[in-house]
Design an enzyme around this catalytic site. Structure first.
Site, PDB file in Angstrom:
ATOM      1  CG  ASN A   1       6.966   6.361  -3.336  1.00  0.00           C
ATOM      2  OD1 ASN A   1       5.882   5.794  -3.410  1.00  0.00           O
ATOM      3  ND2 ASN A   1       8.023   5.965  -4.030  1.00  0.00           N
TER       4      ASN A   1
ATOM      5  CG  ASP B   1      12.525   2.569  -4.180  1.00  0.00           C
ATOM      6  OD1 ASP B   1      13.407   2.888  -4.986  1.00  0.00           O
ATOM      7  OD2 ASP B   1      11.336   2.466  -4.539  1.00  0.00           O
TER       8      ASP B   1
ATOM      9  CD  GLU C   1       9.527   0.199  -1.355  1.00  0.00           C
ATOM     10  OE1 GLU C   1       8.427  -0.390  -1.320  1.00  0.00           O
ATOM     11  OE2 GLU C   1      10.152   0.408  -2.404  1.00  0.00           O
TER      12      GLU C   1
ATOM     13  N   GLY D   1       9.245  -1.982  -9.252  1.00  0.00           N
ATOM     14  CA  GLY D   1       8.777  -1.707 -10.607  1.00  0.00           C
ATOM     15  C   GLY D   1       8.473  -0.232 -10.756  1.00  0.00           C
TER      16      GLY D   1
ATOM     17  CG  LEU E   1      -1.808  -1.152   1.505  1.00  0.00           C
ATOM     18  CD1 LEU E   1      -2.600  -0.908   2.791  1.00  0.00           C
ATOM     19  CD2 LEU E   1      -2.761  -1.361   0.335  1.00  0.00           C
ATOM     20  CE  LYS E   2       3.668   3.323  -4.490  1.00  0.00           C
ATOM     21  NZ  LYS E   2       5.113   3.496  -4.459  1.00  0.00           N
TER      22      LYS E   2
ATOM     23  CG  ASP F   1       6.866   2.736  -1.516  1.00  0.00           C
ATOM     24  OD1 ASP F   1       7.632   3.489  -0.880  1.00  0.00           O
ATOM     25  OD2 ASP F   1       6.944   2.566  -2.751  1.00  0.00           O
TER      26      ASP F   1
HETATM   27  O1  NPG Z   1       4.014  -2.216 -10.233  1.00  0.00           O
HETATM   28  O2  NPG Z   1       5.421  -1.211 -11.551  1.00  0.00           O
HETATM   29  C1  NPG Z   1       4.705  -1.259 -10.547  1.00  0.00           C
HETATM   30  C2  NPG Z   1       4.640  -0.076  -9.661  1.00  0.00           C
HETATM   31  C3  NPG Z   1       5.251  -0.360  -8.343  1.00  0.00           C
HETATM   32  O3  NPG Z   1       4.672   1.151  -6.644  1.00  0.00           O
HETATM   33  C4  NPG Z   1       5.366   0.914  -7.585  1.00  0.00           C
HETATM   34  N1  NPG Z   1       6.276   1.739  -8.037  1.00  0.00           N
HETATM   35  O4  NPG Z   1       7.725   3.899  -5.695  1.00  0.00           O
HETATM   36  O5  NPG Z   1       7.993   1.836  -6.078  1.00  0.00           O
HETATM   37  C5  NPG Z   1       7.470   2.907  -6.353  1.00  0.00           C
HETATM   38  C6  NPG Z   1       6.460   3.014  -7.441  1.00  0.00           C
HETATM   39  C7  NPG Z   1       6.801   3.971  -8.520  1.00  0.00           C
HETATM   40  C8  NPG Z   1       5.845   4.277  -9.421  1.00  0.00           C
HETATM   41  C9  NPG Z   1       8.026   4.543  -8.631  1.00  0.00           C
HETATM   42  C10 NPG Z   1       6.106   5.187 -10.413  1.00  0.00           C
HETATM   43  C11 NPG Z   1       8.295   5.422  -9.639  1.00  0.00           C
HETATM   44  C12 NPG Z   1       7.337   5.769 -10.518  1.00  0.00           C
END
Ligand code: NPG
Length: 358
Positions: free
Chosen positions: A178, A226, A201, A278, A150-151, A176
């Protein structure tokens, strides 16, 4: 490319994806690579237009000037350019794809994969309401995903987690941020321990290694980094400092699959688990991610979902979910084929690079 549903994180919302592909034509064949940068510099500094400009002006000419163009030589040829790791990764991927297709060998074999299928999870963006989040998670669980990320962001953490955890008591969960929190938020973050998660994360900004170490020391939930980890050197420094105990590896963030393998190897040597992140890649970048995630040190499920989670129609054959796994392509190179009709339908713009030969 339009995303199946908008994807919201602490750094913004995306409804479409600006895709930048690298197509390499050599004497013995061709190869494709994907630059994972996004349209805006919100995840990190790089963005699609900047990556394209740097590729055209410096990276492609540097690689073309190599006497012998090999994937192993790409990073060295590009070293003079600082940063732009997603652009470098896309170029290296395309060269490696061409090389491996010509040799009838797969990415998986070249990178050292030990599995033929990988465990995958799904990353769920921030939704307008908690109910919608629970509904989305339920849909993904029905699809077969057994690990959900989950974000979170300030104001979207305890309540959504509580709701998802109550609805799915046994689900493998992680979050996550970010880099959306400040070190002053440590008390709140420590409360997340009660949800029994696999990891949290990147709570803080990439350069806040001390603060991550302090948080790791007081939390039971493992900290994964990350955005902080751009190279083997960063990974070892963060681990030495106790800033994390798990490392997320993203091809586009670290400058290519070969550096990704080096980070994997260094972590494995220390017994540190890694997993593959990803960046909403098309089938091209996804194929490289899947091959990478099949290496033995990738012990947590990857953020590599089935193509249908992102695209109504991908530019390659789709990756499909089999239970909670995705099969690793075994064909030459990336093992997927770019469909020129789909590229055309999407209005792909081709920018030939003959000009830089002179
Ligand atoms: O499934 O490709 C996927 C997305 C996984 O959440 C995901 N990516 O911060 O990890 C991240 C995030 C992301 C998305 C990072 C877009 C950068 C750009």
């Amino acid at each position: 490319m339009p995303l199946v549903r908008p994807f919201r994180t602490s750094f913004g919302v995306q409804s479409t994806r600006d895709v930048l592909l690298v197509h390499v034509i050599t004497d013995s064949g061709e190869g494709w690579g994907e630059c994972a940068a996004h349209a805006e510099p919100f995840y990190n500094e790089e963005f699609t237009e900047s990556a394209m400009m740097v590729l055209r002006r410096w990276l492609v000419p540097a690689v073309r000037s190599l006497g012998d163009v090999t994937a192993d030589a790409v990073a060295g040829a590009c070293r003079q350019v600082k940063g732009y790791r997603a652009a470098k990764a896309g170029l290296e991927m395309a060269v490696l794809d061409a090389e491996l297709r010509a040799a009838s060998s797969s990415f998986a074999a070249r990178l050292g994969a030990t599995r033929t299928a990988i465990d995958v999870g799904v990353s769920v963006g921030i939704t307008p309401t908690v109910d919608e989040l629970v509904e989305q998670v339920a849909g993904y669980v029905t699809d077969g995903y057994r690990r959900v990320k989950l974000k979170i962001m300030p104001g979207w953490d305890l309540a959504p987690l509580q709701a998802v955890r109550s609805a799915f008591p046994d689900l493998a969960l992680q979050v996550d941020a970010n880099a959306g929190y400040e070190p002053g938020d440590a008390d709140l973050l420590a409360e997340l321990d009660r949800f029994g998660m696999l990891m949290i994360e990147q709570p803080y900004a990439p350069d806040e290694l001390q603060a991550h170490a302090a948080l790791a020391a007081r939390m039971a939930t493992p900290i994964c980094l990350d955005e902080s980890i751009l190279s083997v050197g960063h990974a070892l420094t963060a681990l030495d400092m106790g800033a994390c105990t798990i490392v997320n590896i993203k091809v586009g963030r670290v400058g290519g699959v070969l550096e990704a393998v080096r980070i994997h190897d260094a972590c494995r040597e220390r017994g540190v688990p890694v997993w593959c992140g990803g960046m909403l890649e098309t089938g091209v970048g996804r194929a490289a991610n899947v091959a990478l995630a099949a290496l033995p040190g990738f012990t947590f499920p990857a953020d590599i979902s089935a193509s249908e989670r992102y695209w109504r129609r991908d530019i390659t054959e789709p990756f499909v979910l089999q239970g909670s796994t995705i099969e690793v392509p075994a064909g030459p190179g990336l093992g997927v084929t770019v469909d020129p009709d789909v590229l055309q339908e999407l209005g792909a713009v081709v920018e030939p690079q003959e000009d830089v030969l002179a």
